[in-house]
Design a protein around this motif. Structure first.
Motif, PDB file in Angstrom:
ATOM      1  N   PRO A 281      76.266  49.069  31.213  1.00  0.00           N
ATOM      2  CA  PRO A 281      76.254  49.695  32.542  1.00  0.00           C
ATOM      3  C   PRO A 281      77.648  50.063  33.040  1.00  0.00           C
ATOM      4  N   LEU A 282      77.732  51.219  33.676  1.00  0.00           N
ATOM      5  CA  LEU A 282      78.948  51.660  34.349  1.00  0.00           C
ATOM      6  C   LEU A 282      78.825  51.542  35.857  1.00  0.00           C
ATOM      7  N   LEU A 283      77.621  51.230  36.334  1.00  0.00           N
ATOM      8  CA  LEU A 283      77.358  51.062  37.756  1.00  0.00           C
ATOM      9  C   LEU A 283      76.872  49.647  38.028  1.00  0.00           C
ATOM     10  N   PRO A 284      77.184  49.100  39.198  1.00  0.00           N
ATOM     11  CA  PRO A 284      76.700  47.760  39.537  1.00  0.00           C
ATOM     12  C   PRO A 284      75.181  47.738  39.685  1.00  0.00           C
ATOM     13  N   SER A 285      74.635  46.535  39.827  1.00  0.00           N
ATOM     14  CA  SER A 285      73.180  46.394  39.854  1.00  0.00           C
ATOM     15  C   SER A 285      72.562  46.648  41.221  1.00  0.00           C
ATOM     16  N   ASP A 286      73.308  46.452  42.309  1.00  0.00           N
ATOM     17  CA  ASP A 286      72.700  46.620  43.639  1.00  0.00           C
ATOM     18  C   ASP A 286      73.062  47.976  44.234  1.00  0.00           C
ATOM     19  N   ALA A 287      72.179  48.477  45.075  1.00  0.00           N
ATOM     20  CA  ALA A 287      72.289  49.841  45.592  1.00  0.00           C
ATOM     21  C   ALA A 287      73.546  50.046  46.439  1.00  0.00           C
ATOM     22  N   GLU A 288      73.909  49.077  47.256  1.00  0.00           N
ATOM     23  CA  GLU A 288      75.088  49.232  48.107  1.00  0.00           C
ATOM     24  C   GLU A 288      76.353  49.341  47.263  1.00  0.00           C
ATOM     25  N   SER A 289      76.476  48.476  46.271  1.00  0.00           N
ATOM     26  CA  SER A 289      77.650  48.541  45.392  1.00  0.00           C
ATOM     27  C   SER A 289      77.692  49.839  44.602  1.00  0.00           C
ATOM     28  N   ARG A 290      76.531  50.313  44.150  1.00  0.00           N
ATOM     29  CA  ARG A 290      76.497  51.587  43.411  1.00  0.00           C
ATOM     30  C   ARG A 290      76.994  52.725  44.297  1.00  0.00           C
ATOM     31  N   ALA A 291      76.597  52.705  45.578  1.00  0.00           N
ATOM     32  CA  ALA A 291      77.043  53.754  46.492  1.00  0.00           C
ATOM     33  C   ALA A 291      78.555  53.689  46.704  1.00  0.00           C
ATOM     34  N   ILE A 292      79.105  52.483  46.824  1.00  0.00           N
ATOM     35  CA  ILE A 292      80.550  52.335  46.978  1.00  0.00           C
ATOM     36  C   ILE A 292      81.268  52.865  45.745  1.00  0.00           C
TER      37      ILE A 292
END
Length: 211
Positions: A81-92
């Motif tokens: 993964p290049l993106l975090p698992s939770d939606a808020e972190s992915r948006a950041i």
């Protein structure tokens, strides 16, 4: 095998090379020399009508725009993964990446710089001032975001999307002799990312046609 339409010094293509390497995806690189206008050749425009690098040919599709390509890789190869698992972190993370991809890089890419030279009469000193202005402007924001969210890498202690975008932009800053003295967090995470094999393999000087 996937075919990446590439140019060794393109920041956008550099991002995609890093992501492909991190995901462990094999690809064939096809180099187009942007200095000679190879990206405007009819054979390439038939593949990507926008005439921009990178483009990724996969199956019967041609994927364009570096962030869209990397997001596709994230969906297709989620096991690294290049993106975090939770939606808020992915948006950041997406927002941090877009500081580079939307707010710095488009203002400093070759066609924008050539427009300054050819259409607005800017000399090289003015062009270099323009480049430095937008890099510093974006890096001020990124420095604060990395101080808030970063660790060993730009977001936390795991290499990810922001690093894929930041390292090529730092390469551009170094190329144009923009001082990074005011950005210790950016310098730290870039040094850490460059020590990762996937980043080293994607470096411009290691690509076909470099020099």
């Amino acid at each position: 095998m996937m075919r990446l339409h590439d140019y060794w010094r393109s920041g956008a293509a550099y991002r995609v090379r890093i992501a492909l390497n991190l995901k462990g995806v094999a690809y064939e690189a096809l180099s187009h020399d942007l200095r000679t206008g190879a990206q405007r050749d009819p054979s390439f425009l038939a593949i990507n009508p926008q005439g921009l690098i990178p483009a990724l040919e996969v199956n019967d599709a041609c994927l364009t725009q570096s962030l869209a390509i990397i997001e596709w890789l994230e969906e297709r190869y989620p096991e690294v993964p290049l993106l975090p698992s939770d939606a808020e972190s992915r948006a950041i993370v997406r927002g941090m990446a877009q500081v580079v991809c939307c707010d710095i890089h488009p203002l400093n890419n070759l066609r924008a710089l050539n427009a300054l030279r050819n259409d607005f009469g800017a000399d090289e000193a003015a062009v270099n001032d323009w480049i430095a202005h937008w890099i510093r402007d974006g890096f001020v924001a990124l420095e604060a975001l990395i101080e808030e969210h970063g660790g060993q890498f730009a977001f936390g202690d795991t290499v990810g999307l922001v690093d894929c975008c930041l390292v090529p932009q730092v390469y551009s800053a170094e190329r144009f002799e923009v001082s990074l003295e005011a950005f210790p967090a950016i310098r730290k995470v870039t040094k850490n990312a460059r020590s990762v094999a996937a980043f080293a393999a994607a470096a411009p000087e290691r690509q076909a046609g470099s020099g």
